[in-house]
Design a protein around this motif. Structure first.
Motif, mmCIF file in Angstrom:
data_model
loop_
_atom_site.group_PDB
_atom_site.id
_atom_site.type_symbol
_atom_site.label_atom_id
_atom_site.label_comp_id
_atom_site.label_asym_id
_atom_site.label_seq_id
_atom_site.Cartn_x
_atom_site.Cartn_y
_atom_site.Cartn_z
ATOM 1 N N LEU B 329 0.657 -1.076 0.067
ATOM 2 C CA LEU B 329 0.049 -0.006 0.003
ATOM 3 C C LEU B 329 0.943 1.289 0.149
ATOM 4 C CD1 LEU B 329 -2.628 -1.161 2.451
ATOM 5 C CD2 LEU B 329 -2.849 -0.614 -0.099
ATOM 6 N N ALA B 330 2.160 1.074 -0.345
ATOM 7 C CA ALA B 330 3.097 2.373 -0.325
ATOM 8 C C ALA B 330 2.275 3.284 -1.302
ATOM 9 C CB ALA B 330 4.521 1.955 -0.959
ATOM 10 N N PRO B 331 2.550 4.639 -1.105
ATOM 11 C CA PRO B 331 2.071 5.478 -2.075
ATOM 12 C C PRO B 331 2.208 5.587 -3.457
ATOM 13 C CG PRO B 331 3.056 6.584 -0.056
ATOM 14 C CD PRO B 331 3.414 5.257 0.099
ATOM 15 N N ARG B 332 1.313 6.015 -4.316
ATOM 16 C CA ARG B 332 1.425 6.183 -5.752
ATOM 17 C C ARG B 332 2.552 6.304 -6.378
ATOM 18 N NH1 ARG B 332 -4.022 9.072 -7.909
ATOM 19 N NH2 ARG B 332 -5.571 7.545 -7.116
ATOM 20 N N ASP B 333 3.382 7.454 -5.951
ATOM 21 C CA ASP B 333 4.593 7.493 -6.597
ATOM 22 C C ASP B 333 5.640 6.777 -6.298
ATOM 23 O OD1 ASP B 333 4.561 8.887 -4.145
ATOM 24 O OD2 ASP B 333 6.073 10.202 -4.487
ATOM 25 N N ILE B 334 5.752 6.374 -4.824
ATOM 26 C CA ILE B 334 6.608 5.186 -4.464
ATOM 27 C C ILE B 334 6.281 4.008 -5.235
ATOM 28 C CG2 ILE B 334 7.575 3.872 -2.546
ATOM 29 C CD1 ILE B 334 7.204 6.507 -0.750
ATOM 30 N N SER B 335 5.396 3.412 -5.127
ATOM 31 C CA SER B 335 4.972 2.024 -5.842
ATOM 32 C C SER B 335 5.311 2.283 -7.281
ATOM 33 C CB SER B 335 3.586 1.445 -5.444
ATOM 34 O OG SER B 335 2.887 2.524 -5.547
ATOM 35 N N GLN B 595 17.418 12.419 -3.375
ATOM 36 C CA GLN B 595 16.545 11.596 -2.717
ATOM 37 C C GLN B 595 17.409 10.903 -1.466
ATOM 38 O OE1 GLN B 595 16.430 7.596 -4.603
ATOM 39 N NE2 GLN B 595 17.728 8.292 -6.131
ATOM 40 N N THR B 596 16.801 10.534 -0.283
ATOM 41 C CA THR B 596 17.201 10.220 0.855
ATOM 42 C C THR B 596 18.023 8.854 0.524
ATOM 43 O OG1 THR B 596 15.349 9.086 1.500
ATOM 44 C CG2 THR B 596 15.604 11.494 2.207
ATOM 45 N N GLU B 597 18.473 8.331 1.632
ATOM 46 C CA GLU B 597 19.191 7.081 1.414
ATOM 47 C C GLU B 597 18.230 5.871 1.151
ATOM 48 O OE1 GLU B 597 21.768 6.233 4.844
ATOM 49 O OE2 GLU B 597 22.934 7.915 4.337
ATOM 50 N N ASP B 598 16.967 6.150 1.663
ATOM 51 C CA ASP B 598 16.022 5.229 1.547
ATOM 52 C C ASP B 598 15.377 5.271 0.002
ATOM 53 O OD1 ASP B 598 16.632 4.381 4.033
ATOM 54 O OD2 ASP B 598 15.179 5.718 4.662
ATOM 55 N N GLY B 599 15.616 6.301 -0.662
ATOM 56 C CA GLY B 599 14.930 6.448 -1.942
ATOM 57 C C GLY B 599 13.778 7.352 -1.782
ATOM 58 N N GLU B 600 13.605 8.169 -0.904
ATOM 59 C CA GLU B 600 12.550 8.768 -0.519
ATOM 60 C C GLU B 600 12.736 10.303 -1.246
ATOM 61 O OE1 GLU B 600 9.593 8.849 0.857
ATOM 62 O OE2 GLU B 600 9.564 7.107 2.250
ATOM 63 N N PRO B 637 5.452 22.406 6.979
ATOM 64 C CA PRO B 637 6.095 21.187 6.254
ATOM 65 C C PRO B 637 6.653 20.299 7.375
ATOM 66 C CG PRO B 637 6.571 23.350 5.275
ATOM 67 C CD PRO B 637 5.935 23.612 6.534
ATOM 68 N N VAL B 638 6.457 19.033 6.621
ATOM 69 C CA VAL B 638 7.214 17.816 7.504
ATOM 70 C C VAL B 638 7.648 16.864 6.347
ATOM 71 C CG1 VAL B 638 5.837 17.839 9.591
ATOM 72 C CG2 VAL B 638 4.846 16.608 7.591
ATOM 73 N N VAL B 639 8.503 16.155 6.793
ATOM 74 C CA VAL B 639 8.926 15.119 5.718
ATOM 75 C C VAL B 639 7.992 13.853 6.061
ATOM 76 C CG1 VAL B 639 10.940 13.664 5.176
ATOM 77 C CG2 VAL B 639 11.443 15.839 5.930
ATOM 78 N N ARG B 640 7.700 13.176 4.858
ATOM 79 C CA ARG B 640 6.797 12.092 5.068
ATOM 80 C C ARG B 640 7.640 10.822 4.974
ATOM 81 N NH1 ARG B 640 4.495 10.739 -0.783
ATOM 82 N NH2 ARG B 640 6.221 10.172 -1.980
ATOM 83 N N SER B 641 7.198 9.873 5.766
ATOM 84 C CA SER B 641 7.937 8.643 5.632
ATOM 85 C C SER B 641 6.917 7.179 5.638
ATOM 86 C CB SER B 641 8.766 8.281 7.035
ATOM 87 O OG SER B 641 9.100 7.212 7.104
ATOM 88 N N TYR B 642 7.103 6.524 4.895
ATOM 89 C CA TYR B 642 6.141 5.512 4.465
ATOM 90 C C TYR B 642 6.817 3.783 4.840
ATOM 91 C CZ TYR B 642 2.985 8.589 2.403
ATOM 92 O OH TYR B 642 2.211 9.551 2.263
ATOM 93 N N LYS B 643 7.991 3.935 5.628
ATOM 94 C CA LYS B 643 8.788 2.917 6.013
ATOM 95 C C LYS B 643 7.883 2.222 6.933
ATOM 96 C CE LYS B 643 12.751 2.840 4.060
ATOM 97 N NZ LYS B 643 13.436 1.708 3.694
#
Lengths: 250, 643
Positions: B329-335, B595-600, B637-643
């Motif tokens: 269910l990761a967000p649209r852009d990530i998946s 992008q962050t190290e996690d690809g965000e 503004p905050v940084v989103r995270s879906y980890k």
């Protein structure tokens, strides 16, 4: 796949048209019927010939724009499917396929496979609405509507206004279309105040525009890509009788 | 010089719209009939605007390229429409919908506009029900809701899988009623080809009658552009065949600023391309990801095998692996990006198109084992049916194949709070404007915005403009119309005169490939520079070698496509420039360098918290960049995270 086509060609304003024969080769069975037409048109363009014009837009079976009679059946051989969702795997390699426009007196032909379906908009204009002024409605939950009623209204409202029902009917009747529109609004309590007025206006407009009457062939139901059923015609006839009786009683 | 005064009303955020409405100038009811308004497009925004304004007493001329206003592409939306009704008593509110939308847009939308959108969302549902939209209901007769697009509340109203159709039919019925009453004159099968300005104000349009080929002129006191998005710049998209950028782009060339063109949304669950004969991509509801598991083979050599023969330990459930808490269910852009990475890695599945397999599996085998075939069928039966109709495969027996596709464009013509573009008198509504979704749009919010703009915003903001400028009763005999019509005719003649050897479609395909490859889901400085090198070459080739057969005086779909492709070929360059300028990743815009190290996605609020607005600078010249600074007074503004 390789298919042979007999396609109706008619110039704008011409009194008569005729079938032209074409062959399209190397069609993928996974292509849609309209993609096969795209290939044919590219072929024609390459030969400096005018491509075949046909109506289409969303190509996902919902806008109701595509309209071809394929081997005598509006929208072709697959049930509950618009032309744009019909795929070539439904045909056999080497098939000859006949493609014509919707044929009905109330749908004048414009060019090749394109007809005018303005008459359907005119029926809608006659009464296919609820006169709810924009900006002043009550809360949406103020009138509870039983789920069964809402579902029935939705079944009727699923009509995409393609006109296949008219093209399939030996009488070129628009009863299935009109009854779907009438029923959608007549089922709902919001539509009640204008019910009689609406039914009479839409039925009379339909007659005035030159559509035939229903004589229960059921061809319309068989070709409807959205599964609209004859029950709605029965309902419309009933609503019409009630409306006329109410009018006479006045 | 663009004037980017956003005209945000004074006061705290919840009072701004009321403030505006109170201070807006009004037009006396008996004077309204002296004004006429042109509405281009008849989708949710156009139909609702035309109907609302006609009801108020203005004379409307409404245009669409289809044969009936009921066919506009809003009709294809499946999922639903959001509204902050809080009918489910789960803590929803106007403020929460506002907050979610700003956050979902990755902090690149204008707060005042978004708040107004959330505020009027509740009226939209009331209005639609009053017009007879058959929303889904519970047994008690009240409206049903579902949760959508990762929202934590159930605020989405729906009508089976046909919400867009039902909402459009509602607006269309209101429009038809006004046509019947004579307040709207409907012009179908017309394509807007240019805008006419008189004394700097938008006062008319030039259209081509798509049946007779005649070039026609129409004048009015204001022009409303409701012409949708430009997703077809990618050639393959979920848009309808006719969707195009022409009307918006030609207004841009007349001085309307174009904002954030690089913000384009990619939808992760579309049916992959079957081959190079493909003309469009079909979207399937994202709800499938609730039960389907996404995977590709671990080894490239397994990609041609029957998926059912690939053992569990040879499969890479990459979303579950990379994003353990959100998984499938990761967000649209990530998946979407993850699917692209897997295919770039040579592990895509399905038919090879030009040597590449672009698809990943969405597997329901576990769901069927867990819940039974019947449950899965009840939930997704219609989608499985649709999948089978298109692919010929039975997804109960073999995993579905999916791949991302271009779906919606957040960018569009720049508008102020009143929805007025940088050209006075030119208003832009719905997907065609840039205002509410920032860098990414939440599910079920496109329908909401289209109807908000048409039913509830423009009926207040347009009269304010009309009252200020007065009724002008402009004649189409004016020299301004002569000049623009001459240019339109010259462009058509130019297209017809090339007489080359390649069809307009071939150029469109070529452009689409470049845009998808270099300015698609993931972009880099290098890829964008490459695109900016290739696009002018295709354009040059187009004007040398395009072949438009037939004549201008009847239905000529080749000419229609050629005109649209010509504009896409120019517009694509602005889109790439915008993507190149934005040295950050935010929302749907992903620059691999950021992008962050996690690809965000790594946003850069310090330098890019602005809407990039492009001004046309003349043929062959790079457009000028202007900036509307986006401030965050309400939502930090905050940084989103879906980890």
């Amino acid at each position: 796949m390789k298919v042979h086509l007999k396609v109706w060609r008619q110039k704008q304003g011409a009194a008569k048209g005729k079938f032209e024969t074409y062959t399209v080769d190397n069609v993928s069975p996974d292509s849609s019927f309209l993609e096969m037409f795209d290939i044919l048109n590219e072929q024609l363009v390459a030969q400096d010939k005018e491509p075949i014009v046909f109506d289409h837009d969303c190509r996902e079976g919902i806008c109701g724009m595509c309209s071809m009679t394929i081997n005598g059946i509006p929208h072709g051989p697959e049930r509950k499917t618009t032309v744009c969702q019909l795929h070539m795997r439904k045909f056999k390699d080497g098939d000859t396929i006949v493609v014509e426009p919707w044929r009905a007196g109330a749908f004048p032909l414009k060019q090749d496979l394109i007809v005018s379906r303005d008459a359907l908009d005119l029926i809608q204009q006659a009464g296919g609405f609820i006169s709810a002024r924009i900006g002043s409605p009550q809360d949406a939950n103020a009138i509870p509507i039983p789920k069964e009623i809402a579902d029935k209204a939705m079944d009727a409202a699923a009509c995409i206004g393609c006109g296949a029902c008219v093209a399939a009917c030996p009488n070129a009747s628009a009863m299935l279309f009109t009854s779907a529109k009438v029923s959608h609004l007549n089922y709902l309590p919001q539509g009640a105040p204008e019910r009689n007025r609406r039914t009479i206006a839409m039925v009379e407009k339909m007659d005035e525009l030159g559509f035939g009457n229903c004589s229960n062939y059921g061809e319309c139901q068989a070709v409807c890509p959205k599964g609209i059923t004859l029950d709605f015609i029965a309902k419309m006839n009933r609503d019409y009788a009630i409306a006329k009786a109410a009018e006479a009683a006045k | 010089m663009l004037n980017l005064d956003s005209k945000i009303p004074e006061g705290e955020i919840s009072k701004k719209w009321s403030n505006f409405k109170f201070h807006a100038k009004l037009v006396n009811p008996s004077n309204r009939r002296k004004f006429s308004v042109i509405v281009v497009g008849s989708g949710l925004a156009g139909a609702s605007a035309a109907a609302s304004l006609a009801e108020q007493g203005y004379n409307i001329k409404c245009f669409c390229y289809q044969d009936s206003p009921r066919r506009a592409h809003s009709i294809a939306a499946q999922g639903g429409i959001n509204a902050a009704k809080n009918y489910q008593n789960d803590g929803d509110s106007i403020y929460r919908l506002f907050y979610d939308t700003v956050k979902g847009g990755d902090f690149r939308s204008r707060e005042a506009n978004v708040y107004r959108l959330a505020e009027v969302s509740v009226n939209i549902i009331d209005q639609c029900v009053a017009l007879g939209v058959p929303f889904a209901r519970e047994y008690g007769g009240l409206l049903a809701n579902r949760s959508f697009g990762g929202a934590q509340v159930s605020r989405t109203f729906y009508a089976r899988g046909q919400t867009g159709q039902q909402l459009l039919l509602g607006a269309y019925s209101a429009l038809e009623r006004q046509i019947g009453l004579g307040k709207v004159k409907m012009y179908t099968r017309r394509e807007m080809l240019d805008l006419v300005k008189v004394d700097g104000h938008a006062k008319g349009i030039i259209v081509r009658n798509l049946v007779t080929g005649e070039i026609e002129r129409y004048a009015a006191d204001a022009v409303l552009l409701c012409t949708g998005g430009y997703g077809n710049v990618f050639y393959l998209s979920t848009n309808a065949q006719g969707c195009n950028v022409t009307a918006a782009y030609r207004c841009y060339k007349r001085g309307a600023g174009f904002a954030n063109p690089c913000f384009t949304q990619i939808h992760p669950t579309c049916i992959p391309q079957h081959g190079d004969q493909q003309s469009k991509l079909t979207l399937m509801s994202e709800s499938l990801r609730n039960d389907g598991r996404v995977w590709v083979p671990k080894k490239a050599e397994d990609c041609t095998k029957n998926p059912n023969d690939i053992p569990e330990d040879a499969r890479d459930y990459y979303l579950e692996r990379k994003y353990p808490s959100f998984g499938n269910l990761a967000p649209r852009d990530i998946s979407s990006r993850a699917a692209k990475e897997a295919c770039d890695d040579g592990r895509g599945v399905g038919p090879a198109v030009n040597g590449e397999r672009r698809g990943v599996y969405l597997d329901f085998a576990d769901a069927i084992k867990r819940d039974g075939l019947k449950t899965v069928e009840e939930k997704y039966g219609n989608l499985f049916e649709m999948y089978e109709r298109i692919t010929g495969e039975n997804a109960y027996e073999t995993p579905m194949r999916i791949y991302p596709a271009s779906h919606y464009t957040m960018g569009g013509l720049w508008v102020d709070y009143n929805l007025q573009s940088t050209i006075p008198g030119l208003f832009v509504l719905g997907e065609a404007n840039f205002s509410d979704h920032g860098a990414n749009r939440l599910g079920a919010s496109a329908l909401m915005q289209g109807l908000a703009d048409g039913y509830f915003v423009i009926p207040y903001t347009l009269p304010d403009y009309l009252a200020r400028v007065g009724a002008k009763n402009i004649s189409t005999d004016r020299s301004e119309f002569d000049e623009v019509e001459k240019e339109v005719r010259a462009k058509i003649e130019k297209l017809m005169a090339v007489k080359g050897n390649k069809s307009p479609r071939q150029f469109h395909i070529e452009l689409g490939k470049v845009m998808w490859e270099y300015c698609g889901m993931a972009r880099s400085e290098e890829s964008l520079k490459k695109a900016l090198e290739l696009i002018p070459k295709i354009r040059e080739d187009f004007w040398k070698n395009v072949k438009v057969v037939g004549t201008e005086d009847n239905i000529n779909t080749e000419l229609e496509r050629a005109g649209r492709v010509a504009d896409f070929l120019e517009f694509a360059e602005v889109m790439c420039l915008d993507a190149l300028n934005r040295n950050e990743s935010c929302g749907a815009h992903f620059r691999v360098e950021y992008q962050t190290e996690d690809g965000e996605a790594k946003r850069n609020d310090a330098e890019y918290s602005y809407a990039a607005v492009w001004e046309y600078a003349g043929e062959g010249k790079a457009p000028n960049l202007y900036k509307e600074v986006i401030t965050h007074d309400e939502v930090k503004p905050v940084v989103r995270s879906y980890k």
